[in-house]
Design an enzyme around this catalytic site. Structure first.
Site, PDB file in Angstrom:
ATOM      1  N   ASP A 215       0.832  -1.197   0.000  1.00  0.00           N
ATOM      2  CA  ASP A 215       0.000   0.000   0.000  1.00  0.00           C
ATOM      3  C   ASP A 215       0.871   1.252   0.000  1.00  0.00           C
ATOM      4  O   ASP A 215       1.890   1.322   0.704  1.00  0.00           O
ATOM      5  CB  ASP A 215      -0.891  -0.027   1.255  1.00  0.00           C
ATOM      6  CG  ASP A 215      -1.915   1.075   1.277  1.00  0.00           C
ATOM      7  OD1 ASP A 215      -2.745   1.120   0.350  1.00  0.00           O
ATOM      8  OD2 ASP A 215      -1.893   1.882   2.229  1.00  0.00           O
ATOM      9  N   GLU A 274       1.797  -0.476  -5.012  1.00  0.00           N
ATOM     10  CA  GLU A 274       0.831   0.575  -5.312  1.00  0.00           C
ATOM     11  C   GLU A 274       1.607   1.882  -5.162  1.00  0.00           C
ATOM     12  O   GLU A 274       1.815   2.373  -4.059  1.00  0.00           O
ATOM     13  CB  GLU A 274      -0.353   0.562  -4.340  1.00  0.00           C
ATOM     14  CG  GLU A 274      -1.390   1.613  -4.720  1.00  0.00           C
ATOM     15  CD  GLU A 274      -2.186   2.153  -3.539  1.00  0.00           C
ATOM     16  OE1 GLU A 274      -3.317   2.620  -3.755  1.00  0.00           O
ATOM     17  OE2 GLU A 274      -1.679   2.137  -2.410  1.00  0.00           O
TER      18      GLU A 274
END
Length: 559
Positions: A215, A274
């Protein structure tokens, strides 16, 4: 605990590179399947659906966070990185799920959230109790405030979810949070933080996890040396390796350590970043010395337009070649408006823009259903999906897209869960509309999601898209996905494509190395096929002689 995915032959380079062409299915656990009836999806619920996943034909599942969490941000506020939220199950449940998926040849990727913890994490609670100057506070980013008595935040920065990016604690210091105030940012300059995450990665790898989705991978390394810039000054600093908060070059020192750990396993554990960074910065994250692969969100942001799609594919295949990785393709995920809805929103009269097609402006304007052409959005979504699945690289699917689900736009204000909605006073509609629990049947209090009421309300039209409705219908979107994934496994060949000039600006045509061809008609007028074309699959109603508007066909390889 479970072993890694069983292999019939000794490990080879090809087997270790399973991820390069994989179809990965994203599960948002709290909205997938609920086994205990509390309205929240759980690990036993996923376990109950492994045969569905196997029948769908995916190569791997990616689980969004399932860790203990106060749910200030849908589970991305993690209170314990090495456990399962008790509302979602136990570590034994997790092990059973991994074993069941592995038995069916499905690998497991889990979300890692390294930029911040929950404010309920034991480290942060210790930092609050320990006070100024303590080792516990060094794990986070604490600073003294400005003004008399330090009553003003250290800077005027704004968090992603709106409001100040600093929160004051009882003794007067402030801590930085890039996202919600319940998500304090970690200090990745500290060796203790780096070592603890290595421990976490090894913990899950030892339990049989095959890979990790990282993330906001670009945010870990930061520069908080004084003087800190103002919000206006910060906005003028290029994000090119030296920005104080994002995409700093030294973040790859962290990932080099992670890569060494991943490579200590056989097969090596995978990772995908990401990373919302400039295109020319992506190969750093996707390199074999760093995380190994990075998300490409360009198709997710694009209009349904042939020129945009061709440019995006060409650019990202070039970036993948530069890094030595494979590209990733994604049309929907847990953070954006579902793509059938995006494609059904009319273009801005002043000219189509990515923002309009992305759905944000339409939602902020109230998400007027009268402006949404659901049938056209679905037709375009099916065409875009077949186009994407024909590309070289890995494809990421978001739960429910195989059912043709549209965005849910009429969630009552008192049922919302996304902090983005609350911190902006409802100005930002938030992401709850793509996180509504899946419909499995046409009956029951949650359409088969579980025995009780769901955490987010399901609209009545969800029943039309239920798995039980689509399961035996050869024309359904679910059947299309199943056939496409089965054929893709047979046809996928290499990591190249060659564009074939169609003679029309609104028709894209490419050929894979084995002769497999993909044609997408982005326009509304039919596109003529030659008489010897053999259609393997069509998103909607193609014949041997023509491809209708807003339709994709796969043609059999030719000699």
């Amino acid at each position: 605990m479970t072993d890694a995915l069983p292999r019939e032959t000794p490990e080879t380079d090809a087997a270790a590179a399973w991820w390069r062409q994989a179809v990965v299915y994203q599960i948002y656990p709290r909205a997938f399947a609920d086994a205990d009836g509390d309205g929240i999806g759980d690990i036993p619920g996923i376990l109950s659906r492994v045969d569905y996943l196997a029948a769908l034909g995916v190569d791997a599942v990616w689980l969004s966070p399932f860790y203990p969490s106060a749910l200030a941000d849908g589970g991305y506020d993690v209170a314990d990185y090495r456990d399962v939220d008790p509302r979602l199950g136990t570590l034994d449940d997790f092990d059973a799920m991994v074993a069941a998926l592995h038995e069916r040849g499905i690998r497991v990727v889990v979300d890692i959230v390294p930029n911040h913890t929950s404010d309920q994490h034991e480290w942060f609670q210790e930092a609050l109790a320990a006070g100024r100057g303590s080792a516990a506070r060094e794990r986070y980013i604490f600073r003294e405030g400005k003004g008399e008595g330090g009553v003003e935040p250290p800077t005027d920065w704004v968090s992603v979810f709106g409001g100040p990016a600093w929160e004051r604690v009882e003794d007067g210091q402030w801590y930085f949070h890039h996202f919600a105030k319940e998500q304090p940012d970690l200090n990745w300059d500290l060796r203790e933080v780096r070592d603890d995450f290595l421990k976490t990665l090894r913990f899950w790898s030892d339990r049989g996890v095959d890979g990790f989705r990282i993330d906001v991978a670009e945010m870990l390394a930061k520069d908080f040396s004084d003087p800190l810039p103002s919000r206006e000054e910060l906005a003028l600093i290029p994000i090119d390796g030296n920005h104080p908060l994002s995409d700093r070059d030294e973040v790859h020192e962290i990932y080099a350590e992670w890569r060494a750990l991943f490579n200590s396993y056989d097969p090596p554990r995978t990772a995908v970043a990401e990373a919302w960074v400039a295109s020319h910065r992506v190969p750093r994250y996707a390199s074999p010395e760093s995380l190994g692969q990075a998300f490409n969100f360009d198709l997710l942001k694009a209009s349904f337009d042939a020129g945009e799609f061709r440019r995006i594919v060409s650019d990202n295949l070039a970036l993948a070649a530069e890094s030595g990785s494979s590209s990733t393709w994604v049309l929907s995920n847990h953070d954006v408006v579902r793509h059938p809805t995006r494609y059904g929103i009319p273009a801005d009269p002043a000219g189509s823009t990515a923002e309009v097609q992305h759905g944000g402006e339409w939602l902020r304007a109230g998400g007027d259903e009268a402006l949404l052409d659901r049938e056209r959005g679905t037709r375009r979504a099916r065409a875009a999906t077949l186009f994407m699945l024909g590309l070289p690289g890995s494809a990421y699917l978001y739960q429910g897209e195989e059912l043709g689900l549209h965005e849910v736009v009429d969630i009552p204000a008192d049922r919302h869960q996304d902090p983005w909605f609350f911190r902006t006073g409802g100005e930002e509609p938030g992401r709850d509309g793509c996180r509504v629990p899946l419909p499995w049947t046409t009956e029951g209090p949650s359409l088969g999601f579980g025995p009780g009421e769901p955490q987010l309300p399901q609209p009545a039209w969800f029943a039309q898209h239920a798995v039980s409705v689509q399961d035996g219908d050869p024309a359904s979107t679910l059947s299309l996905y199943r056939r496409a994934l089965a054929l893709r496994h047979e046809l996928q060949d290499g990591e190249q494509l060659a564009w074939h000039e169609s003679g029309r600006a609104d028709v894209l045509w490419f050929r894979r190395p084995n002769g497999w061809q993909v044609i997408t008609n982005f326009g509304t007028e039919p596109f003529a096929l030659s008489g010897d074309a053999r259609i393997l699959l069509s998103s909607d109603g193609a014949t041997a002689t023509e491809v209708p508007g807003e339709t994709t066909v796969w043609l059999a390889p030719t000699s």
